[in-house]
Write a protein that holds these residues in place. Structure first.
Motif, PDB file in Angstrom:
ATOM      1  N   VAL A  73       0.832  -1.243   0.220  1.00  0.00           N
ATOM      2  CA  VAL A  73       0.513   0.335  -0.304  1.00  0.00           C
ATOM      3  C   VAL A  73       1.215   0.726   0.117  1.00  0.00           C
ATOM      4  CG1 VAL A  73      -2.196   1.299   1.214  1.00  0.00           C
ATOM      5  CG2 VAL A  73      -1.731  -1.401   1.032  1.00  0.00           C
ATOM      6  N   ASP A  74       1.887   1.629   0.653  1.00  0.00           N
ATOM      7  CA  ASP A  74       2.505   2.654   1.111  1.00  0.00           C
ATOM      8  C   ASP A  74       4.009   2.589  -0.011  1.00  0.00           C
ATOM      9  OD1 ASP A  74       3.405   4.991   2.055  1.00  0.00           O
ATOM     10  OD2 ASP A  74       4.753   3.938   3.729  1.00  0.00           O
ATOM     11  N   TRP A  75       3.613   2.322  -1.366  1.00  0.00           N
ATOM     12  CA  TRP A  75       4.693   2.116  -2.047  1.00  0.00           C
ATOM     13  C   TRP A  75       5.616   3.595  -2.563  1.00  0.00           C
ATOM     14  CZ3 TRP A  75       4.008   4.859  -7.162  1.00  0.00           C
ATOM     15  CH2 TRP A  75       3.711   5.017  -7.265  1.00  0.00           C
ATOM     16  N   ASP A 217      -5.704   0.461  -4.080  1.00  0.00           N
ATOM     17  CA  ASP A 217      -4.402   1.587  -4.449  1.00  0.00           C
ATOM     18  C   ASP A 217      -3.274   1.106  -3.845  1.00  0.00           C
ATOM     19  OD1 ASP A 217      -6.475   3.976  -4.175  1.00  0.00           O
ATOM     20  OD2 ASP A 217      -6.483   4.554  -2.549  1.00  0.00           O
ATOM     21  N   GLY A 218      -3.355  -0.641  -3.655  1.00  0.00           N
ATOM     22  CA  GLY A 218      -1.652  -0.766  -3.789  1.00  0.00           C
ATOM     23  C   GLY A 218      -1.091  -1.270  -4.751  1.00  0.00           C
ATOM     24  N   VAL A 219      -0.115  -1.702  -5.052  1.00  0.00           N
ATOM     25  CA  VAL A 219       0.909  -2.623  -5.865  1.00  0.00           C
ATOM     26  C   VAL A 219       1.577  -3.833  -5.372  1.00  0.00           C
ATOM     27  CG1 VAL A 219       1.087  -0.604  -7.359  1.00  0.00           C
ATOM     28  CG2 VAL A 219       2.825  -1.318  -5.552  1.00  0.00           C
ATOM     29  N   THR A 220       2.065  -4.411  -5.993  1.00  0.00           N
ATOM     30  CA  THR A 220       2.243  -5.771  -5.673  1.00  0.00           C
ATOM     31  C   THR A 220       3.959  -5.765  -5.643  1.00  0.00           C
ATOM     32  OG1 THR A 220       1.233  -6.922  -8.036  1.00  0.00           O
ATOM     33  CG2 THR A 220       3.491  -7.719  -6.726  1.00  0.00           C
ATOM     34  N   GLY A 221       4.293  -4.377  -6.012  1.00  0.00           N
ATOM     35  CA  GLY A 221       6.146  -3.972  -5.778  1.00  0.00           C
ATOM     36  C   GLY A 221       6.406  -2.700  -6.570  1.00  0.00           C
ATOM     37  N   VAL A 222       7.953  -2.290  -6.673  1.00  0.00           N
ATOM     38  CA  VAL A 222       8.312  -1.439  -6.777  1.00  0.00           C
ATOM     39  C   VAL A 222       9.948  -2.152  -7.717  1.00  0.00           C
ATOM     40  CG1 VAL A 222       9.301   0.798  -6.427  1.00  0.00           C
ATOM     41  CG2 VAL A 222       7.848   1.029  -5.189  1.00  0.00           C
ATOM     42  N   ARG A 223       9.435  -1.483  -8.973  1.00  0.00           N
ATOM     43  CA  ARG A 223      11.148  -2.284  -9.785  1.00  0.00           C
ATOM     44  C   ARG A 223      12.060  -0.703  -9.392  1.00  0.00           C
ATOM     45  NH1 ARG A 223       8.893  -2.660 -15.260  1.00  0.00           N
ATOM     46  NH2 ARG A 223      10.658  -4.027 -15.619  1.00  0.00           N
TER      47      ARG A 223
END
Length: 411
Positions: A73-75, A217-223
Motif C-alpha cells: 500500500v505505502d509503495w 491503491d496498493g501494488v505488487t511492488g516497486v521495481r
C-alpha cells in the motif's frame, strides 16, 4: 646463456628423423587447437550469459521491493527511500498477475504486468522494444494492452483487435464462482528478443491492473534500476536495512537457478577443455624423448666439453618450452580472432550447410554471441604454458642422465 641458444637451435633445425619433426609439429598443432577451442567456447558462453542477462534485465528489474504476498500500500515511501540511494537511477510501481487471453478458439496463458507508462521507462527498455504502437497508448480506464510479439502471433491479433482476459480472481454469484472477464484492445506490440517475455508477457495500465486484480491503491511492488547491475546485491542489502518490514530481492535471487547453472556449466567446460590442452601438451613428452634419443651424440659431446647435467636439462627445457609457446601463441591468436568474428562465421556456415543452429524457443536467442574476456585469455595461455613446461621435465631430466661414454661407443 648458451643453453638457451642451443635450445632455440634445436627447435629451428630439421632433424635427421623426419618422423620426430612430424610428431613435434602435431604436438604444437594440438596445443594450438586446444587453446583456441577453449578461448572460443568460453567467449561464446560469456557472450551468451551476458546477452541473456541483458535481455532478462531489459524487461525485468535489477531490484524489486515487495511486501511478500500481499499488496504493497505505502509503495510511494518505498520508492522514495530507494531513490535516495546514490546508485539508484529509477523506480516504478507494478502490479503482477496471471490470466488467460482468448481470441476466438485461441487461448494462451499469460503473465499480466500493470505499469505506469510515465514511469516505466526509468526501469525497463519497453519503450525501446516497441515494434508497433507505443507505451503511451496505455491509458487508465480504456483497458488497452501491449502484447509480446510471439504472443500476438499465437493469438493471431494485430493493432486495434480485441482480446478477452480471464483472471483467476472470480466473482461469487448464486450460481457459484464465475471467472472475471474483461475485453482489452491491443494498442502495441513489443519484441524483447527474449522468448519467455515475447511469448508470455502482456502489459496493461497500472490502474486497470489494480481494479482487475483488486489491489485497491496498493501494488505488487516497486521495481528499481541501478547504474551498475553487478552492485544489485550490495544495494539490495542496504535497502533491506532501511526497509526492514519489506522484502528486497535483486536480479540474481529472482533467477538463481539459471545463472547458477550457466556458471557451473562454464566451469565444467573450462575443466574439460583444459584436459584437451593437457593431452596435447603431454604429447611433448614423446616428442622430446625421441629428440633426446636422436641427440645422444650431441649431448655426449657437450658433456665432454664440460657441460653440466643441469645445462643439458636446460637445453631441452628451452626446446620444449618453445614448442609449447609457439602452440599457445598460435592458439591464443587464432582463438581470439575466431571469437571476435563468431557473429560472421556462424551465419556463413549456416548458409553453406542450410541449417539453423539456434532456435529462439529453445536457446532464447537467435544469434551466437561472443565476449572475449582478457582475464580468461591470460589464464588459458598461462595454464597451457605451465602444462607444456611440466611435460618437458621428464625428457629433460633423462637427457641430463645420458652417459657420454655409452652414447659415443657406437659413433
Amino acid at each position: 646463456m648458451y643453453e638457451f641458444l642451443i635450445g632455440l637451435r634445436y627447435t629451428r633445425t630439421k632433424r635427421r628423423n623426419g618422423f620426430i619433426s612430424f610428431i613435434s609439429l602435431v604436438s604444437m598443432i594440438g596445443i594450438a587447437l586446444g587453446v583456441a577451442a577453449l578461448i572460443i567456447v568460453l567467449s561464446v558462453m560469456n557472450g551468451f550469459q551476458e546477452e541473456v542477462r541483458n535481455r532478462i534485465l531489459g524487461m525485468a528489474s535489477h531490484i524489486t521491493i515487495s511486501s511478500g504476498g500481499s499488496a504493497l500500500v505505502d509503495w510511494q515511501n518505498a520508492a522514495q527511500v530507494a531513490q535516495q540511494h546514490p546508485q539508484v537511477i529509477g523506480t516504478a510501481p507494478y502490479v503482477l498477475g496471471q490470466g488467460l487471453f482468448t481470441n476466438g478458439s485461441q487461448v494462451k496463458g499469460v503473465l499480466v504486468r500493470g505499469i505506469d507508462p510515465a514511469q516505466e521507462g526509468r526501469v525497463s527498455e519497453v519503450t525501446q522494444k516497441m515494434v508497433a504502437g507505443s507505451a503511451d497508448s496505455l491509458r487508465a480506464g480504456e483497458y488497452s494492452v501491449i502484447l509480446g510479439w510471439n504472443l500476438a502471433q499465437e493469438l493471431g491479433v494485430t493493432l486495434g483487435d480485441k482480446v478477452t482476459l480471464i483472471t483467476p480472481q472470480g466473482q461469487v454469484t448464486p450460481a457459484g464462482l464465475i471467472p472475471r472477464l474483461r475485453q482489452f484492445t491491443i494498442t502495441g506490440v513489443f519484441k524483447a528478443d527474449y522468448y519467455p517475455y515475447d511469448a508470455n508477457l502482456a502489459l496493461i495500465h497500472l490502474q486497470d491492473a489494480q481494479r482487475l486484480y483488486r489491489t485497491g491503491d496498493g501494488v505488487t511492488g516497486v521495481r528499481v534500476k541501478l547504474d551498475d547491475l553487478f552492485a544489485a546485491r550490495r544495494v539490495a542489502q542496504a535497502l533491506s536495512q532501511q526497509l526492514p518490514t519489506l522484502m528486497v530481492a535483486d536480479w540474481s535471487q529472482e533467477n538463481p537457478t539459471y545463472f547458477r547453472a550457466v556458471e557451473i556449466e562454464k566451469r565444467m567446460m573450462f575443466i574439460i577443455l583444459t584436459l584437451i590442452v593437457a593431452v596435447a601438451a603431454f604429447n611433448l613428452v614423446s616428442t622430446l624423448v625421441m629428440v633426446v634419443t636422436d641427440k645422444q651424440a650431441d649431448i655426449a659431446i657437450l658433456r665432454t666439453l664440460g657441460a653440466a647435467p643441469g645445462s643439458i636439462m636446460k637445453i631441452f627445457l628451452v626446446q620444449g618450452a618453445m614448442s609449447g609457446f609457439i602452440g599457445t601463441f598460435t592458439g591464443v591468436v587464432s582463438g581470439v580472432l575466431v571469437a571476435l568474428n563468431i557473429g560472421t562465421i556462424v551465419p556463413f556456415i549456416e548458409r553453406m550447410l542450410g541449417v539453423r543452429f539456434l532456435s529462439a524457443d529453445v536457446y532464447l536467442i537467435t544469434e551466437l554471441p561472443s565476449k572475449v574476456i582478457p582475464g580468461d585469455v591470460i589464464s588459458i595461455g598461462v595454464i597451457s604454458l605451465l602444462l607444456s613446461l611440466l611435460a618437458t621435465l621428464y625428457p629433460s631430466w633423462r637427457a641430463s642422465r645420458v652417459n657420454p661414454a655409452e652414447a659415443l661407443r657406437y659413433e
